[in-house]
Design a protein around this motif. Structure first.
Motif, PDB file in Angstrom:
ATOM      1  N   ARG A   1      30.253  -0.464   5.462  1.00 52.84           N
ATOM      2  CA  ARG A   1      31.710  -0.556   5.330  1.00 52.84           C
ATOM      3  C   ARG A   1      32.294   0.813   5.664  1.00 52.84           C
ATOM      4  NH1 ARG A   1      34.968  -0.057   0.047  1.00 52.84           N
ATOM      5  NH2 ARG A   1      37.055  -0.614   0.735  1.00 52.84           N
TER       6      ARG A   1
ATOM      7  N   TYR B   1      35.794   2.690   5.501  1.00 49.57           N
ATOM      8  CA  TYR B   1      37.054   2.479   4.793  1.00 49.57           C
ATOM      9  C   TYR B   1      37.782   3.794   4.577  1.00 49.57           C
ATOM     10  CZ  TYR B   1      34.600   4.261   0.706  1.00 49.57           C
ATOM     11  OH  TYR B   1      33.894   5.056  -0.162  1.00 49.57           O
TER      12      TYR B   1
ATOM     13  N   LEU C   1      26.422  -1.599   2.285  1.00 53.34           N
ATOM     14  CA  LEU C   1      26.655  -2.671   1.328  1.00 53.34           C
ATOM     15  C   LEU C   1      25.328  -3.126   0.733  1.00 53.34           C
ATOM     16  CD1 LEU C   1      29.379  -4.744   3.201  1.00 53.34           C
ATOM     17  CD2 LEU C   1      29.680  -3.014   1.438  1.00 53.34           C
TER      18      LEU C   1
ATOM     19  N   TRP D   1      35.142  -7.132  11.369  1.00 59.35           N
ATOM     20  CA  TRP D   1      33.697  -7.016  11.328  1.00 59.35           C
ATOM     21  C   TRP D   1      33.231  -6.753  12.746  1.00 59.35           C
ATOM     22  CZ3 TRP D   1      30.604  -7.010   7.091  1.00 59.35           C
ATOM     23  CH2 TRP D   1      31.162  -7.467   5.892  1.00 59.35           C
TER      24      TRP D   1
ATOM     25  N   ARG E   1      29.145  -3.763  10.818  1.00 60.09           N
ATOM     26  CA  ARG E   1      30.110  -2.871  10.169  1.00 60.09           C
ATOM     27  C   ARG E   1      31.386  -3.630   9.824  1.00 60.09           C
ATOM     28  NH1 ARG E   1      30.818   1.289  14.706  1.00 60.09           N
ATOM     29  NH2 ARG E   1      29.994  -0.421  15.902  1.00 60.09           N
ATOM     30  N   LEU E   2      31.850  -3.433   8.594  1.00 59.83           N
ATOM     31  CA  LEU E   2      33.192  -3.860   8.212  1.00 59.83           C
ATOM     32  C   LEU E   2      34.077  -2.644   8.414  1.00 59.83           C
ATOM     33  CD1 LEU E   2      35.342  -5.695   7.057  1.00 59.83           C
ATOM     34  CD2 LEU E   2      34.538  -5.079   4.758  1.00 59.83           C
TER      35      LEU E   2
END
Length: 111
Positions: free
Chosen positions: A5, A7, A19, A56, A82-83
């Protein structure tokens, strides 16, 4: 190979976390899928930028390095998921290590 992730933290800086298996077990992704094929000179560098939208991304071909403002860099290759949700703040850098990259992208349904 892993699931990550990207962010924006509360200080406006981009961060990357892997994650956990537990988080992945509860995950359900619904959205619109597309493929992206881009050819650039190997080593192409994009300076700090936030992501244009939440999505995503699954690497199918080629390697990409994501740089963060703390000086760390993470290289992703085929099979990495990957988010990407650092849509505000300083953002991240991107280096395309190989000339050709192909990714599958899923824009999640919001709400």
């Amino acid at each position: 190979m892993g699931v990550y992730r990207l962010y924006t933290s509360s200080d406006g800086e981009s961060r990357i976390e892997e994650l956990s298996a537990e988080a992945l077990q509860a995950l359900k992704v619904v959205g619109t899928m597309s493929f992206s094929m881009q050819e650039r000179p190997a080593g192409t560098f994009l300076d700090f930028h936030p992501a244009p939208h939440r999505r995503w991304q699954v690497g199918l071909l080629g390697r990409t390095t994501i740089g963060l403002s703390d000086g760390s860099a993470h290289t992703f290759g085929p099979g990495d998921v990957r988010l990407i949700e650092d849509t505000s703040g300083k953002g991240h850098t991107t280096t395309y290590l190989d000339g050709l990259t192909i990714t599958m992208q899923i824009a999640p349904q919001e709400g």
